[in-house]
Scaffold this active site. Structure first.
Site, PDB file in Angstrom:
ATOM      1  N   ARG A   1      10.883   7.696   1.309  1.00  0.00           N
ATOM      2  CA  ARG A   1       9.911   8.324   2.203  1.00  0.00           C
ATOM      3  C   ARG A   1       9.961   9.849   2.109  1.00  0.00           C
ATOM      4  O   ARG A   1       8.940  10.525   2.255  1.00  0.00           O
ATOM      5  CB  ARG A   1      10.189   7.877   3.639  1.00  0.00           C
ATOM      6  CG  ARG A   1       9.154   8.294   4.648  1.00  0.00           C
ATOM      7  CD  ARG A   1       9.576   7.884   6.050  1.00  0.00           C
ATOM      8  NE  ARG A   1       9.766   6.451   6.160  1.00  0.00           N
ATOM      9  CZ  ARG A   1       8.799   5.573   6.394  1.00  0.00           C
ATOM     10  NH1 ARG A   1       7.564   5.989   6.520  1.00  0.00           N
ATOM     11  NH2 ARG A   1       9.071   4.291   6.500  1.00  0.00           N
TER      12      ARG A   1
ATOM     13  N   LYS B   1       0.846  -1.198   0.000  1.00  0.00           N
ATOM     14  CA  LYS B   1       0.000   0.000   0.000  1.00  0.00           C
ATOM     15  C   LYS B   1       0.888   1.258   0.000  1.00  0.00           C
ATOM     16  O   LYS B   1       2.015   1.211   0.499  1.00  0.00           O
ATOM     17  CB  LYS B   1      -0.965  -0.026   1.191  1.00  0.00           C
ATOM     18  CG  LYS B   1      -0.322  -0.227   2.571  1.00  0.00           C
ATOM     19  CD  LYS B   1       0.278   1.043   3.091  1.00  0.00           C
ATOM     20  CE  LYS B   1       1.288   0.794   4.155  1.00  0.00           C
ATOM     21  NZ  LYS B   1       2.227   1.938   4.306  1.00  0.00           N
TER      22      LYS B   1
END
Length: 338
Positions: free
Chosen positions: A177, A109
Site C-alpha cells: 500500500r 481491482k
C-alpha cells in the site's frame, strides 16, 4: 422511518464444478478463499505465492490440494480459473501468464495500472478465448444492484449529484500500500470505489478537477470534483492517511439515497423522498450479507464461465478501462497540482 427487509432471490448453481486457484496469500486472499470454498459448484484446488512456505500454510488452512510458485500452479491442469490478489503493479504480468496458460482470470481491482496494460490483456483474453474480469465486487453486491435499479427507475427523480468518500488511516507498515514500485496508491486502491459509483449514477464525466497529497511517490490522499454537464456533478475523496467519512449519497430532483459505511459493501441504503403531507418520508432497504461479501461476484463469474461467456455484463472490460482512464487522468492532475 419504515424498514423494509428485502429477501434474497436464490440463484441456482450448476452441478458442474469450477476449480479455482488463488494467487497471493494476503488478507484479501483469505477472504476470497473462504467465499470460494463456501460456494456450491466451486472448489479451491491451489494457491501460489513467492513464499512457498506461506503458500503451504494457506493451502492447509483452506483445504487446497496444491501449493507452490506461480509457475507450478499455472502449470496444473486441474486449475480452471485464477483469482489474482497480489500487489497492483504485478497484476498485468501475472494475468498475462495466467491467460497464456489457458486459465480464466479474475483480477483484484485495479485490474492494471493503466489502459495500455488493460488493452493488452483484453487482446490476449480474446486470443485465448478466456473469461477476463476485474474483481469489482461492489457492482455485484445485492444492495448495490437494488440501488442501481431503484435510481435508474426514477426513484429519486433525475440524478443531479453524487457524494462519496473512502478515507481510513492505514498503518504505515511495509505493505505494498505504501510502496510506489508495487503500485501503492490511495486513488487506485480506494478512490476507485467512489469513482465507479459516480460513473454508474451519472455516466462519463466531461471534466475532472483533482488535488492530492503524495509521499515518496505514493498518492496518499486526494479529493476531486467531476462535472457531467447540465450542472450535474460528483464530489469524491479518498485517503489512507486520515478519516474521510466512508459513506455515499446519490441526490436527485425528488429525493436522495444514503449509503452507510462501508458504502462499497453496504448491506442497506436509506431513501428520503419528498412527500406533500409530511415534507419527507424515509425508508431503509436491508439485505443479508453473503459470505465475506465476495460471494455474489464469485457466483456470477462462475455462472458466466459455465455459460461460455468471456465477460460479465455487470462489469465489462470496457467498464474497467473507462474507469482506469479516469484514474490515470486524476493521478496526472494530482502530480501536476501539488
Amino acid at each position: 422511518m419504515t424498514d423494509r427487509v428485502v429477501e434474497e432471490i436464490a440463484v441456482a448453481d450448476r452441478e458442474s464444478a469450477l476449480r479455482w486457484a488463488i494467487i497471493g496469500t494476503g488478507a484479501i486472499s483469505h477472504h476470497i478463499a473462504q467465499d470460494v470454498t463456501g460456494l456450491i459448484g466451486a472448489e479451491l484446488v491451489a494457491v501460489a505465492s513467492r513464499d512457498t512456505r506461506r503458500a503451504g500454510e494457506f493451502a492447509r488452512l483452506h483445504g487446497a490440494a496444491h501449493a507452490g510458485s506461480l509457475s507450478e500452479v499455472l502449470g496444473l491442469g486441474e486449475v480452471d480459473v485464477v483469482y489474482i490478489a497480489t500487489p497492483h503493479a504485478t497484476h498485468h504480468e501475472i494475468a498475462r501468464r495466467a491467460l497464456m496458460a489457458g486459465k480464466h482470470v479474475l483480477i483484484e481491482k485495479p485490474a492494471t495500472m493503466d489502459v495500455a496494460e488493460a488493452e493488452d490483456l483484453r487482446q490476449l483474453a480474446q486470443a485465448t478465448h478466456a473469461f477476463l474480469m476485474e474483481a469489482m465486487w461492489m457492482k455485484f453486491n445485492p444492495a448495490y444492484r437494488a440501488l442501481i435499479d431503484f435510481v435508474q427507475s426514477g426513484g429519486i427523480g433525475a440524478v443531479r449529484s453524487v457524494r462519496a468518500s473512502f478515507g481510513l488511516p492505514f498503518p504505515r507498515d511495509d505493505s505494498s500500500r505504501w510502496n510506489a514500485d508495487l503500485g501503492g496508491s490511495a486513488l487506485f486502491d480506494q478512490g476507485i470505489y467512489p469513482l465507479t459509483l459516480a460513473c454508474d449514477m451519472l455516466g462519463a464525466p466531461t471534466e475532472i478537477t483533482a488535488r492530492g497529497v503524495r509521499e515518496a511517490g505514493v498518492d496518499i490522499a486526494q479529493h476531486m470534483t467531476l462535472e457531467f454537464g447540465d450542472g450535474r456533478y460528483a464530489q469524491l475523496a479518498s485517503s489512507m492517511s486520515e478519516f474521510v467519512e466512508p459513506t455515499a449519497a446519490v441526490n436527485g430532483t425528488d429525493g436522495w439515497v444514503e449509503i452507510p459505511f462501508p458504502f462499497w459493501v453496504a448491506t442497506e441504503f436509506t431513501t428520503h423522498l419528498a412527500d406533500p403531507k409530511t415534507f419527507l418520508t424515509s425508508q431503509t432497504s436491508r439485505f443479508k450479507k453473503q459470505g465475506n461479501g465476495y460471494t455474489p461476484m464469485l457466483r456470477a463469474v462462475q455462472q458466466a464461465i459455465l455459460d461460455g461467456a468471456r465477460e460479465h455484463s455487470l462489469h465489462t472490460w470496457s467498464d474497467t478501462t473507462a474507469v482506469l482512464a479516469l484514474l490515470q487522468s486524476t493521478a496526472t492532475q494530482i502530480t501536476q497540482n501539488r
